[in-house]
Design an enzyme around this catalytic site. Structure first.
Site, mmCIF file in Angstrom:
data_model
loop_
_atom_site.group_PDB
_atom_site.id
_atom_site.type_symbol
_atom_site.label_atom_id
_atom_site.label_comp_id
_atom_site.label_asym_id
_atom_site.label_seq_id
_atom_site.Cartn_x
_atom_site.Cartn_y
_atom_site.Cartn_z
ATOM 1 N N LYS A 137 20.086 -13.354 -4.202
ATOM 2 C CA LYS A 137 21.261 -14.161 -4.576
ATOM 3 C C LYS A 137 20.844 -15.566 -5.043
ATOM 4 O O LYS A 137 21.311 -16.051 -6.072
ATOM 5 C CB LYS A 137 22.217 -14.248 -3.384
ATOM 6 C CG LYS A 137 22.846 -12.887 -3.055
ATOM 7 C CD LYS A 137 23.588 -12.893 -1.762
ATOM 8 C CE LYS A 137 22.717 -12.887 -0.532
ATOM 9 N NZ LYS A 137 21.876 -11.716 -0.325
ATOM 10 N N SER B 274 12.626 -21.923 0.440
ATOM 11 C CA SER B 274 12.860 -20.638 1.115
ATOM 12 C C SER B 274 12.497 -20.691 2.602
ATOM 13 O O SER B 274 13.369 -20.810 3.446
ATOM 14 C CB SER B 274 12.106 -19.548 0.378
ATOM 15 O OG SER B 274 12.841 -18.370 0.444
ATOM 16 N N ARG B 275 11.216 -20.594 2.923
ATOM 17 C CA ARG B 275 10.749 -20.752 4.303
ATOM 18 C C ARG B 275 9.342 -21.349 4.265
ATOM 19 O O ARG B 275 8.506 -20.950 3.437
ATOM 20 C CB ARG B 275 10.700 -19.414 5.056
ATOM 21 C CG ARG B 275 12.054 -18.896 5.533
ATOM 22 C CD ARG B 275 12.689 -19.768 6.623
ATOM 23 N NE ARG B 275 13.992 -19.271 7.026
ATOM 24 C CZ ARG B 275 15.158 -19.697 6.539
ATOM 25 N NH1 ARG B 275 15.194 -20.629 5.608
ATOM 26 N NH2 ARG B 275 16.291 -19.205 6.993
ATOM 27 N N ASP C 248 11.642 -28.120 0.790
ATOM 28 C CA ASP C 248 12.829 -28.339 1.619
ATOM 29 C C ASP C 248 12.636 -27.656 2.967
ATOM 30 O O ASP C 248 13.458 -27.818 3.861
ATOM 31 C CB ASP C 248 14.052 -27.754 0.903
ATOM 32 C CG ASP C 248 15.353 -28.053 1.641
ATOM 33 O OD1 ASP C 248 15.603 -29.241 1.931
ATOM 34 O OD2 ASP C 248 16.106 -27.109 1.941
ATOM 35 N N GLU D 112 8.681 -27.096 10.846
ATOM 36 C CA GLU D 112 9.871 -27.945 10.713
ATOM 37 C C GLU D 112 10.714 -28.039 11.984
ATOM 38 O O GLU D 112 11.444 -28.999 12.176
ATOM 39 C CB GLU D 112 10.753 -27.485 9.547
ATOM 40 C CG GLU D 112 11.444 -26.160 9.759
ATOM 41 C CD GLU D 112 12.351 -25.802 8.570
ATOM 42 O OE1 GLU D 112 11.872 -25.834 7.425
ATOM 43 O OE2 GLU D 112 13.528 -25.492 8.812
ATOM 44 N N HIS E 200 15.348 -29.534 4.941
ATOM 45 C CA HIS E 200 16.148 -28.297 4.977
ATOM 46 C C HIS E 200 17.621 -28.592 4.661
ATOM 47 O O HIS E 200 18.518 -28.221 5.424
ATOM 48 C CB HIS E 200 16.026 -27.616 6.354
ATOM 49 C CG HIS E 200 16.187 -26.122 6.263
ATOM 50 N ND1 HIS E 200 15.341 -25.231 6.872
ATOM 51 C CD2 HIS E 200 17.106 -25.355 5.612
ATOM 52 C CE1 HIS E 200 15.732 -23.993 6.628
ATOM 53 N NE2 HIS E 200 16.793 -24.048 5.848
HETATM 54 P P1 NAD Z 1 18.277 -12.250 -0.726
HETATM 55 O O1 NAD Z 1 18.071 -11.313 0.405
HETATM 56 O O2 NAD Z 1 19.520 -12.181 -1.538
HETATM 57 O O3 NAD Z 1 17.046 -12.118 -1.754
HETATM 58 C C1 NAD Z 1 15.714 -12.093 -1.359
HETATM 59 C C2 NAD Z 1 14.930 -11.387 -2.459
HETATM 60 O O4 NAD Z 1 13.542 -11.498 -2.136
HETATM 61 C C3 NAD Z 1 15.263 -9.895 -2.586
HETATM 62 O O5 NAD Z 1 15.511 -9.577 -3.935
HETATM 63 C C4 NAD Z 1 14.001 -9.211 -2.068
HETATM 64 O O6 NAD Z 1 13.755 -7.960 -2.705
HETATM 65 C C5 NAD Z 1 12.948 -10.243 -2.413
HETATM 66 N N1 NAD Z 1 11.708 -10.117 -1.627
HETATM 67 C C6 NAD Z 1 11.567 -9.749 -0.340
HETATM 68 N N2 NAD Z 1 10.272 -9.799 0.020
HETATM 69 C C7 NAD Z 1 9.589 -10.197 -1.083
HETATM 70 C C8 NAD Z 1 8.230 -10.424 -1.352
HETATM 71 N N3 NAD Z 1 7.282 -10.253 -0.414
HETATM 72 N N4 NAD Z 1 7.879 -10.830 -2.596
HETATM 73 C C9 NAD Z 1 8.828 -10.989 -3.562
HETATM 74 N N5 NAD Z 1 10.133 -10.791 -3.360
HETATM 75 C C10 NAD Z 1 10.510 -10.395 -2.137
HETATM 76 O O7 NAD Z 1 18.072 -13.697 -0.106
HETATM 77 P P2 NAD Z 1 18.680 -15.086 -0.638
HETATM 78 O O8 NAD Z 1 20.056 -15.266 -0.148
HETATM 79 O O9 NAD Z 1 18.398 -15.205 -2.098
HETATM 80 O O10 NAD Z 1 17.760 -16.113 0.175
HETATM 81 C C11 NAD Z 1 16.365 -16.210 -0.035
HETATM 82 C C12 NAD Z 1 15.767 -17.058 1.051
HETATM 83 O O11 NAD Z 1 16.210 -18.411 0.916
HETATM 84 C C13 NAD Z 1 16.231 -16.688 2.482
HETATM 85 O O12 NAD Z 1 15.469 -15.618 3.011
HETATM 86 C C14 NAD Z 1 15.975 -17.969 3.233
HETATM 87 O O13 NAD Z 1 14.662 -17.946 3.759
HETATM 88 C C15 NAD Z 1 16.072 -19.057 2.159
HETATM 89 N N6 NAD Z 1 17.214 -19.960 2.354
HETATM 90 C C16 NAD Z 1 16.984 -21.294 2.428
HETATM 91 C C17 NAD Z 1 18.041 -22.190 2.580
HETATM 92 C C18 NAD Z 1 17.834 -23.678 2.633
HETATM 93 O O14 NAD Z 1 18.763 -24.411 2.977
HETATM 94 N N7 NAD Z 1 16.654 -24.173 2.295
HETATM 95 C C19 NAD Z 1 19.340 -21.688 2.694
HETATM 96 C C20 NAD Z 1 19.545 -20.304 2.598
HETATM 97 C C21 NAD Z 1 18.486 -19.443 2.439
#
Ligand code: NAD
Length: 334
Positions: A155, A234-235, A259, A264, A296
């Site tokens: 997403k 992401s993380r 971020d 953290e 974050h």
């Molecule tokens: P999502 O589940 O919609 O999408 C994650 C995508 O990553 C999927 O398409 C999956 O197939 C792919 N994926 C999984 N493992 C992988 C790998 N090893 N290599 C490549 N692609 C891989 O998740 P999202 O809603 O897009 O969120 C992504 C990440 O963003 C979350 O897991 C979270 O860690 C992070 N996040 C951060 C914040 C923030 O405030 N900084 C907020 C929300 C989410």
């Protein structure tokens, strides 16, 4: 029906309390992270603990929660690498999350970091306040025509890609499970190596899993273009910080926006301005002029906080009414 919050900030209290007028749950708020040090403060027969990214739901913590009668762990975030899901299943505790509270909020913050690092607006802001209108040191590059590498096209990754395409960039993406239905002019799925080789900017949007821990390390950095920009919303554990510091020192990495940070939980979401920070890695990172750290905050918009509280309280209400099967797709984890 008691719901106990951990890592609760004033904005959590506000958004959840406002929306709770509809549900009338009893809400307890703890500012501290959930961990072994505090888990015993959860009152007997609490139905749900509501937690955030840096709360540690280990087997030890979950077993104690179960002994107190907790039936639901509600993550008010998308990532769930901090929860032992197997232990939750064993202990008969359901786990829910908020899979997509506002992908655009995170994607837009990643773009904000990219633009800040490139066009140095943070430096310009400070400079002109001192009546220094010199442009030396503020040189950026056009994003138009550049190649942006996106790791993870879920997403948030998709929202980020759409913005980058609007800037006139070519976007290459790598995903373990590519989405064949996601197509656009100037957008191409490639393998990991091609993404490393071709990208001018790489932005991480995949979850942290045991398999991709430190996916950005010294060997991987060496296969990127010299002068690469890396953005991580992401993380933290996706990047080996020591290797990144070496990459920044050598000049291989010319810009780094983060971020999220692997250590953290000891730092973020708190005011440490009067504290001696013992973490030398974050101090080293913050000392680079071409590194931008935010704590974050990518998710932190009014729209996202409203959605987080709405989805979380709705899930708690449905699970408590024995209607977990009616919770929206992707919300229930265990
Ligand atoms: P999502 O589940 O919609 O999408 C994650 C995508 O990553 C999927 O398409 C999956 O197939 C792919 N994926 C999984 N493992 C992988 C790998 N090893 N290599 C490549 N692609 C891989 O998740 P999202 O809603 O897009 O969120 C992504 C990440 O963003 C979350 O897991 C979270 O860690 C992070 N996040 C951060 C914040 C923030 O405030 N900084 C907020 C929300 C989410």
């Amino acid at each position: 029906m008691r719901v106990t919050f951990f890592s609760a900030k004033p904005y959590d209290k506000k958004f959840f309390s406002d929306l709770n007028t509809k549900y009338q749950f009893e809400l307890d708020f703890f500012e501290t992270h959930l961990g072994p040090h505090i888990v015993n403060a959860v009152k007997e027969n609490t139905f749900c603990v509501c937690v955030f990214v840096n709360d540690k739901l280990t087997n030890e913590v979950i077993t104690i929660l179960a002994s107190k009668g907790v039936k639901l762990i509600a993550l008010r975030c998308a990532g769930f690498n901090n929860v032992d899901l197997e232990s939750a299943k064993r202990n008969n505790i359901k786990v829910c999350r908020v899979p997509a509270y506002s992908p655009e909020a995170v994607a837009e913050h990643a773009v904000a970091m990219l633009l800040t690092l490139n066009r140095k607006t943070h430096k310009a802001y400070n400079r002109v306040r001192e009546q220094n209108f010199s442009l030396d040191g503020l040189l950026g590059f056009n994003l138009h025509g550049k190649t942006i590498g996106v790791i993870g096209t879920g997403k948030i990754g998709k929202a980020f890609i759409k913005i980058m395409l609007g800037f006139g960039c070519r976007v290459l993406a790598y995903d373990k499970f590519p989405d064949a239905n996601f197509t656009a002019p100037n957008f191409f799925y490639v393998d990991f190596e091609e993404l490393l080789r071709e990208s001018d900017v790489i932005s991480l949007h995949c979850p942290l899993t045991p398999e991709n821990h430190y996916m950005i390390n010294e060997a991987v950095l060496s296969r990127m273009k010299p002068g690469i920009m890396i953005i991580n919303t992401s993380r933290g554990g996706l990047i080996n910080t020591d290797d990144m510091i070496r990459g920044l020192k050598s000049g291989k990495v010319a810009y780094f926006g983060l971020d999220v940070y692997e250590q953290e939980e000891k730092l973020f979401f708190r005011d440490l301005s009067a504290t001696i920070i013992e973490d030398d890695r974050i101090q080293r990172l913050m000392s680079f002029p071409n590194v931008l750290v935010t704590g974050h905050q990518a998710f932190f918009t009014t729209e996202a906080l409203t959605e987080i509280a709405t989805v979380t309280l709705n899930s708690i209400a449905l699970v408590s009414a024995g209607k977990a099967d009616q919770v929206a797709d992707g919300v229930m984890l265990a």
